[in-house]
Design a protein around this motif. Structure first.
Motif, PDB file in Angstrom:
ATOM      1  N   MET A 201     -23.513   9.668  -3.631  1.00  0.00           N
ATOM      2  CA  MET A 201     -22.650  10.844  -3.717  1.00  0.00           C
ATOM      3  C   MET A 201     -22.891  11.533  -5.055  1.00  0.00           C
ATOM      4  N   PRO A 202     -22.728  12.857  -5.102  1.00  0.00           N
ATOM      5  CA  PRO A 202     -23.064  13.592  -6.332  1.00  0.00           C
ATOM      6  C   PRO A 202     -22.130  13.277  -7.501  1.00  0.00           C
ATOM      7  N   LEU A 203     -22.653  13.485  -8.688  1.00  0.00           N
ATOM      8  CA  LEU A 203     -21.862  13.516  -9.907  1.00  0.00           C
ATOM      9  C   LEU A 203     -21.663  14.979 -10.274  1.00  0.00           C
ATOM     10  N   GLN A 204     -20.508  15.300 -10.842  1.00  0.00           N
ATOM     11  CA  GLN A 204     -20.270  16.694 -11.215  1.00  0.00           C
ATOM     12  C   GLN A 204     -19.633  16.798 -12.586  1.00  0.00           C
ATOM     13  N   SER A 205     -20.151  17.734 -13.386  1.00  0.00           N
ATOM     14  CA  SER A 205     -19.496  18.127 -14.632  1.00  0.00           C
ATOM     15  C   SER A 205     -19.091  19.585 -14.522  1.00  0.00           C
ATOM     16  N   TYR A 206     -17.864  19.870 -14.942  1.00  0.00           N
ATOM     17  CA  TYR A 206     -17.365  21.247 -14.878  1.00  0.00           C
ATOM     18  C   TYR A 206     -16.985  21.700 -16.283  1.00  0.00           C
ATOM     19  N   PHE A 207     -17.465  22.905 -16.642  1.00  0.00           N
ATOM     20  CA  PHE A 207     -17.251  23.422 -17.992  1.00  0.00           C
ATOM     21  C   PHE A 207     -16.401  24.686 -17.925  1.00  0.00           C
ATOM     22  N   ARG A 208     -15.239  24.633 -18.572  1.00  0.00           N
ATOM     23  CA  ARG A 208     -14.307  25.750 -18.587  1.00  0.00           C
ATOM     24  C   ARG A 208     -14.107  26.198 -20.029  1.00  0.00           C
ATOM     25  N   LEU A 209     -14.430  27.463 -20.286  1.00  0.00           N
ATOM     26  CA  LEU A 209     -14.207  28.034 -21.621  1.00  0.00           C
ATOM     27  C   LEU A 209     -12.995  28.950 -21.538  1.00  0.00           C
ATOM     28  N   ASN A 210     -11.897  28.553 -22.181  1.00  0.00           N
ATOM     29  CA  ASN A 210     -10.639  29.279 -22.046  1.00  0.00           C
ATOM     30  C   ASN A 210     -10.349  30.215 -23.214  1.00  0.00           C
TER      31      ASN A 210
END
Length: 470
Positions: A201-210
């Motif tokens: 199953m995939p690995l995921q990184s999510y990047f949020r610049l607020n």
């Protein structure tokens, strides 16, 4: 107006969810600009080893020496003196969503990250401004020896591996913004997949610049050992502000003998973002590197994933789509350097521009003197939806031996009136006819995007069609 023919248009990607601004809170924010004191302060706040501080300071000197690449789009409105290079959120890293502060949790809930993790992901990392705030991986992977941690943890817990690979593919001298990255990097992911292990199953990184006026400089390092495989998903977004934001991350990928890595990226930065990202992979014999890239946001983007086919029979596939609306200049593409025998490459790039937006495909294929038997195809297609928009293709093909088979095709055009007329003659409305043609254009790329793994990715490529009379 009365008497005029009804017209239709394709709207921009719906950003309503992504443009919701959260209250800007932080435990620490560096001064704006780029100085040695700021870099020393960032390193101190992170409690870094001395060798990492020295790499940062060396990169700063290189940044000051290098000029902006002359071929880049206009970025004169980007002023580093007004960019905050490090903003630490008001939380440390958590292993449970429930332990995050409410405002950060609400952001990722809106983006569908927890839901995607429950259904389709083997591990998730979530970065908010300059630091990873959440990280979790399935116990089964840990038992198989798979390492998936934030990059700071990688530096401190696996220093020998990180020192061996960090900065080796993308050096600070690669270009000015690579040097900037190494001077102020923060956050990102470290992935190590042992020999023969298949991450199902995939690995995921999510990047949020607020935060407004901020930069995000995450570093991603992935090592896939002999005969192993992995799918890594990267998602990015930010709300829109009236000041410039900057993204200058770096991705270094090492694919060993007979290994396979699929790297999927969905970028939906806001239209005040300068996205100057750098990605590079090296593939050993019988290995495969698969890129899937969707670029749907930013004011200016410069993104060209680079793959070195070092080993014999190594392979690279690149599938990309860009969507540029009003005020956007998306300069994207890819680079493949083939040095092994019997290598193969397949590049499939598509772009859609509207409202005066500009899409530019910039590609390099370099087939070295030893790369005999190499086979490849390059396809670049661009669709302009009005007379204000622009699309260009700039391919650069360097061939240093004559024992190869390489094809290149590029198409730039508008929606065909003949195709619209044909569909309308079958009882389909003009609006739906245009919608069908644009969907058909994007479908081959859309199918390759990891829609089944993250809810927010469906939103990013769901182009809205609206009718307008006037």
């Amino acid at each position: 107006m009365a008497g005029e023919r009804k017209r239709t248009y394709v709207d921009d990607v719906n950003r309503s969810i992504y443009d919701i601004k959260d209250k800007v809170e932080f435990s620490y924010k560096s001064d704006s600009g780029l100085t040695e004191d700021i870099i020393r302060e960032i390193s101190s706040k992170k409690n870094e080893p001395e060798w990492m501080l020295q790499k940062r300071l060396e990169a700063l000197k290189i940044y000051d020496e290098l000029d902006i690449p002359p071929w880049m789009p206009d970025i004169s409105e980007l002023d580093m003196d007004h960019i905050y290079t490090y903003i630490r959120p008001k939380t440390d890293m958590k292993a449970r969503w429930e332990d995050l502060p409410q405002n950060i949790r609400d952001t990722f809930d809106r983006l569908g990250i927890p839901e995607a993790e429950k259904k389709n992901l083997a591990g998730v990392g979530a970065q908010y401004d300059s630091e990873v705030v959440y990280h979790n991986v399935q116990k089964e992977l840990e038992q198989q020896g798979v390492v998936y941690v934030d990059f700071e943890t990688g530096v401190n817990k696996y220093p020998e591996i990180v020192k061996k690979y960090f900065g080796k593919l993308i050096t600070p001298r690669y270009h000015k913004f690579a040097a900037l990255h190494y001077a102020v990097w923060s956050g990102g992911s470290f992935v190590y997949v042992p020999e023969g292990v298949h991450v199902k199953m995939p690995l995921q990184s999510y990047f949020r610049l607020n935060a407004p006026g901020a930069g995000q400089f995450e570093h991603t390092l992935i090592i896939i050992e002999k005969g192993a495989s992995c799918h890594f998903i990267e998602g990015c977004s930010a709300p829109r502000y009236n000041v410039a934001n900057l993204h200058a991350g770096a991705v270094e990928l090492f694919v060993k003998k007979g290994a396979t890595l699929r790297y999927s990226t969905i970028e939906n930065w806001s239209k005040n973002m300068y996205n100057l990202n750098t990605k590079k992979a090296i593939v050993e014999e019988d290995g495969s590197m698969i890129w899937v890239s969707g670029s749907f946001g930013s004011h200016v983007s410069c993104l060209y994933p680079d793959t070195i086919l070092q080993g014999d029979r190594s392979k690279c596939e690149f599938t990309g789509i860009s969507f540029a609306g009003k005020g956007q200049f998306l300069d994207t593409g890819c680079k493949v350097e083939s040095f092994g025998k019997d290598t193969s490459l397949n590049i499939n790039s598509k772009s859609i521009s509207k409202g005066g937006g500009t899409c530019l495909y910039r590609g390099v294929v370099h087939i070295g003197p030893r790369a005999k038997g190499t086979k490849g195809t390059i396809s670049c297609e661009s669709l302009m939806l009005d007379s204000l928009s622009r699309s260009d293709t700039i391919p650069d093909i360097i061939i240093e031996n004559d024992d190869i088979d390489l094809g290149h095709e590029a198409k730039i055009g508008r929606i065909s009136d003949g195709d619209i007329y044909y569909l309308m003659s079958r009882g389909i409305s003009e609006e739906e006819a245009k919608a069908m043609l644009v969907r058909g254009f994007a479908e081959p790329i859309s199918k390759a995007l990891p829609l089944e793994y993250a809810v927010e990715m469906n939103r990013l490529i769901d182009l809205e069609f609206e009718g307008s009379i006037g």
